[in-house]
Design a protein around this motif. Sequence first.
Motif, PDB file in Angstrom:
ATOM      1  N   ALA A 133       0.878  -1.174   0.000  1.00  0.00           N
ATOM      2  CA  ALA A 133       0.000   0.000   0.000  1.00  0.00           C
ATOM      3  C   ALA A 133       0.916   1.225   0.000  1.00  0.00           C
ATOM      4  O   ALA A 133       2.122   1.112   0.213  1.00  0.00           O
ATOM      5  N   GLY A 134       0.347   2.392  -0.244  1.00  0.00           N
ATOM      6  CA  GLY A 134       1.140   3.623  -0.237  1.00  0.00           C
ATOM      7  C   GLY A 134       1.579   3.988  -1.634  1.00  0.00           C
ATOM      8  O   GLY A 134       0.888   3.707  -2.621  1.00  0.00           O
ATOM      9  N   GLU A 135       2.771   4.555  -1.705  1.00  0.00           N
ATOM     10  CA  GLU A 135       3.243   5.047  -3.007  1.00  0.00           C
ATOM     11  C   GLU A 135       4.765   4.967  -3.027  1.00  0.00           C
ATOM     12  O   GLU A 135       5.397   4.775  -1.975  1.00  0.00           O
ATOM     13  N   PRO A 136       5.374   5.115  -4.200  1.00  0.00           N
ATOM     14  CA  PRO A 136       6.833   5.001  -4.292  1.00  0.00           C
ATOM     15  C   PRO A 136       7.536   5.909  -3.284  1.00  0.00           C
ATOM     16  O   PRO A 136       7.194   7.084  -3.148  1.00  0.00           O
ATOM     17  N   GLY A 137       8.487   5.323  -2.565  1.00  0.00           N
ATOM     18  CA  GLY A 137       9.219   6.084  -1.551  1.00  0.00           C
ATOM     19  C   GLY A 137       8.502   6.102  -0.213  1.00  0.00           C
ATOM     20  O   GLY A 137       9.050   6.553   0.797  1.00  0.00           O
ATOM     21  N   HIS A 138       7.260   5.614  -0.174  1.00  0.00           N
ATOM     22  CA  HIS A 138       6.460   5.624   1.057  1.00  0.00           C
ATOM     23  C   HIS A 138       5.564   4.369   1.055  1.00  0.00           C
ATOM     24  O   HIS A 138       4.346   4.450   1.109  1.00  0.00           O
ATOM     25  N   TRP A 139       6.220   3.223   0.953  1.00  0.00           N
ATOM     26  CA  TRP A 139       5.488   1.964   0.826  1.00  0.00           C
ATOM     27  C   TRP A 139       5.175   1.353   2.190  1.00  0.00           C
ATOM     28  O   TRP A 139       5.951   1.477   3.130  1.00  0.00           O
ATOM     29  N   PHE A 140       4.035   0.669   2.251  1.00  0.00           N
ATOM     30  CA  PHE A 140       3.680  -0.135   3.427  1.00  0.00           C
ATOM     31  C   PHE A 140       3.490  -1.582   2.982  1.00  0.00           C
ATOM     32  O   PHE A 140       2.971  -1.830   1.891  1.00  0.00           O
ATOM     33  N   LEU A 141       3.920  -2.517   3.822  1.00  0.00           N
ATOM     34  CA  LEU A 141       3.662  -3.933   3.545  1.00  0.00           C
ATOM     35  C   LEU A 141       2.447  -4.355   4.356  1.00  0.00           C
ATOM     36  O   LEU A 141       2.413  -4.153   5.570  1.00  0.00           O
ATOM     37  N   VAL A 142       1.491  -4.952   3.682  1.00  0.00           N
ATOM     38  CA  VAL A 142       0.273  -5.387   4.363  1.00  0.00           C
ATOM     39  C   VAL A 142       0.363  -6.892   4.605  1.00  0.00           C
ATOM     40  O   VAL A 142       0.507  -7.671   3.660  1.00  0.00           O
ATOM     41  N   THR A 143       0.346  -7.280   5.876  1.00  0.00           N
ATOM     42  CA  THR A 143       0.323  -8.692   6.248  1.00  0.00           C
ATOM     43  C   THR A 143      -0.990  -8.925   7.010  1.00  0.00           C
ATOM     44  O   THR A 143      -1.638  -7.945   7.399  1.00  0.00           O
ATOM     45  N   PRO A 144      -1.400 -10.187   7.241  1.00  0.00           N
ATOM     46  CA  PRO A 144      -2.662 -10.389   7.972  1.00  0.00           C
ATOM     47  C   PRO A 144      -2.629  -9.743   9.362  1.00  0.00           C
ATOM     48  O   PRO A 144      -3.668  -9.374   9.897  1.00  0.00           O
ATOM     49  N   GLU A 145      -1.423  -9.590   9.931  1.00  0.00           N
ATOM     50  CA  GLU A 145      -1.329  -9.091  11.308  1.00  0.00           C
ATOM     51  C   GLU A 145      -1.199  -7.575  11.396  1.00  0.00           C
ATOM     52  O   GLU A 145      -1.612  -6.972  12.383  1.00  0.00           O
ATOM     53  N   GLU A 146      -0.578  -6.964  10.381  1.00  0.00           N
ATOM     54  CA  GLU A 146      -0.207  -5.553  10.552  1.00  0.00           C
ATOM     55  C   GLU A 146       0.060  -4.895   9.213  1.00  0.00           C
ATOM     56  O   GLU A 146       0.074  -5.538   8.165  1.00  0.00           O
ATOM     57  N   ARG A 147       0.243  -3.601   9.310  1.00  0.00           N
ATOM     58  CA  ARG A 147       0.684  -2.816   8.161  1.00  0.00           C
ATOM     59  C   ARG A 147       2.020  -2.235   8.588  1.00  0.00           C
ATOM     60  O   ARG A 147       2.092  -1.490   9.571  1.00  0.00           O
ATOM     61  N   SER A 148       3.104  -2.606   7.888  1.00  0.00           N
ATOM     62  CA  SER A 148       4.438  -2.173   8.319  1.00  0.00           C
ATOM     63  C   SER A 148       4.976  -1.130   7.358  1.00  0.00           C
ATOM     64  O   SER A 148       4.826  -1.256   6.156  1.00  0.00           O
ATOM     65  N   GLY A 149       5.642  -0.145   7.897  1.00  0.00           N
ATOM     66  CA  GLY A 149       6.248   0.868   7.049  1.00  0.00           C
ATOM     67  C   GLY A 149       6.234   2.209   7.733  1.00  0.00           C
ATOM     68  O   GLY A 149       5.982   2.287   8.933  1.00  0.00           O
ATOM     69  N   PRO A 150       6.469   3.302   7.035  1.00  0.00           N
ATOM     70  CA  PRO A 150       6.728   3.317   5.595  1.00  0.00           C
ATOM     71  C   PRO A 150       8.177   2.921   5.255  1.00  0.00           C
ATOM     72  O   PRO A 150       9.075   3.085   6.072  1.00  0.00           O
ATOM     73  N   PHE A 151       8.356   2.386   4.034  1.00  0.00           N
ATOM     74  CA  PHE A 151       9.674   2.032   3.519  1.00  0.00           C
ATOM     75  C   PHE A 151       9.949   2.839   2.247  1.00  0.00           C
ATOM     76  O   PHE A 151       9.047   3.046   1.434  1.00  0.00           O
ATOM     77  N   ASP A 152      11.194   3.242   2.098  1.00  0.00           N
ATOM     78  CA  ASP A 152      11.579   3.957   0.869  1.00  0.00           C
ATOM     79  C   ASP A 152      11.564   3.016  -0.334  1.00  0.00           C
ATOM     80  O   ASP A 152      11.220   3.419  -1.435  1.00  0.00           O
ATOM     81  N   TRP A 153      11.975   1.765  -0.089  1.00  0.00           N
ATOM     82  CA  TRP A 153      12.069   0.787  -1.169  1.00  0.00           C
ATOM     83  C   TRP A 153      11.450  -0.522  -0.709  1.00  0.00           C
ATOM     84  O   TRP A 153      11.568  -0.881   0.464  1.00  0.00           O
TER      85      TRP A 153
END
Length: 349
Positions: A133-153
């Motif tokens: 989820a999110g956008e380039p440079g500000h990505w989130f990883l969606v797992t069943p347990e959580e939303r992790s981020g933001p990540f640049d890459w």
Amino acid sequence: MRQPSIAIIGAGIAGLALAHQLSAHARVTLFDKSRGLGGRLATRRQGETGFDHGAQYFTVRDARFHAALEPFLEAGHVEAWNAPLMRLNADRTLERLVDRAPRFVGVPTMTALAKAMAQAIEVRLDRQVLSLAGEPGHWFLVTPEERSGPFDWVLSSAPAPQTARLLPLDAADAAAVAEVRMNGCFTLMLQLPGDTQLPFEACQVAVEGDAGDPLPVISWMAANNSKPQRDAAVSLVVHAGSAWSDAHLEDEPDQVRERMLAACRNLFPTIPFDAASGITLHRWRYANVERPLGRPFILDTNRRIGACGDWCIGNRVEAGFLSGHLLGETLTDVMGKLTAKPLSPKLEA
Ligand SMILES: Cc1cc2nc3c(=O)[nH]c(=O)nc-3n(C[C@H](O)[C@H](O)[C@H](O)COP(=O)(O)OP(=O)(O)OC[C@H]3O[C@@H](n4cnc5c(N)ncnc54)[C@H](O)[C@@H]3O)c2cc1C
């Protein structure tokens, strides 16, 4: 200056090589859906016995892989597996093969190398990434347990079909990944009576199919206990052929197990398969690479995503390592140059 944050999906050899390469220049977090590290560098315990049910061994031909392995060899996480390599020919003769390169294994299990490589890296296991989820440079990883981020890459080392589902690849990369072909593989694991005399320790099977099973059922058999520092119990790992596995991927596991056992009895009538215990079957949906991507990795600096894995280069542990290593090297270089460059405002569909 703030270090870039990077999420890597997949803690197999490719993801770990990538994390290793990047961790001096970025804050790296590795996610894997499994409970353990290593991906297809895998070991399963069945009662008192361990079985390496994925990669059987790896070879080291590239100087970069050799250099990276050196400390793990010295620390005793990796050793040579010197059992003679045999081949069962179509006429049922057993022939000793000459190894083209030494064979190495993790010790005391195949996962030992992955565990050692992950020591200084932040790893989150049991986290199946469902989407980004999110956008380039500000990505989130969606797992069943959580939303992790933001990540640049975000970088994926999951097998090609899984990477294609997860990453917002541009049209050209998506088309190239769709051309990658990976085969499945069934692995049968069984423990034999302690006094069993096997006619081989590591054996390729080159016996054609027959009227009942036109595709070759079995491609490989190995005594896991012939590897260094394994349990003494006579433990056999049997791999089905790629084409046969693909043709039966959705069959009932009991049926697959029985057909593989019948083929084993037929190939080696002197091995007491009927006295085997703890018989287990594992299905690898993506085991081997039939048609690779043909370039060592994918890197999209606009979307700030990338991908690596054996499927980029070829069908081996070493290919996975090199793909992750080379993506890490290139991204390190790119990140240095990109710090001042803005993201492209409009991304292609
Ligand atoms: C049965 C078998 C026998 C083999 N024999 C040999 C051999 O003898 N010699 C050899 O060199 N190679 C062999 N190979 C191939 C070798 O294992 C692979 O080339 C190598 O391990 C691939 O490493 P990788 O990091 O690219 O992928 P993987 O090890 O598959 O790592 C990918 C990781 O991504 C994770 N993942 C996937 N999707 C997600 C998600 N959505 N969220 C989070 N995590 C995810 C997976 O859990 C996995 O840990 C064999 C493979 C199999 C299966």
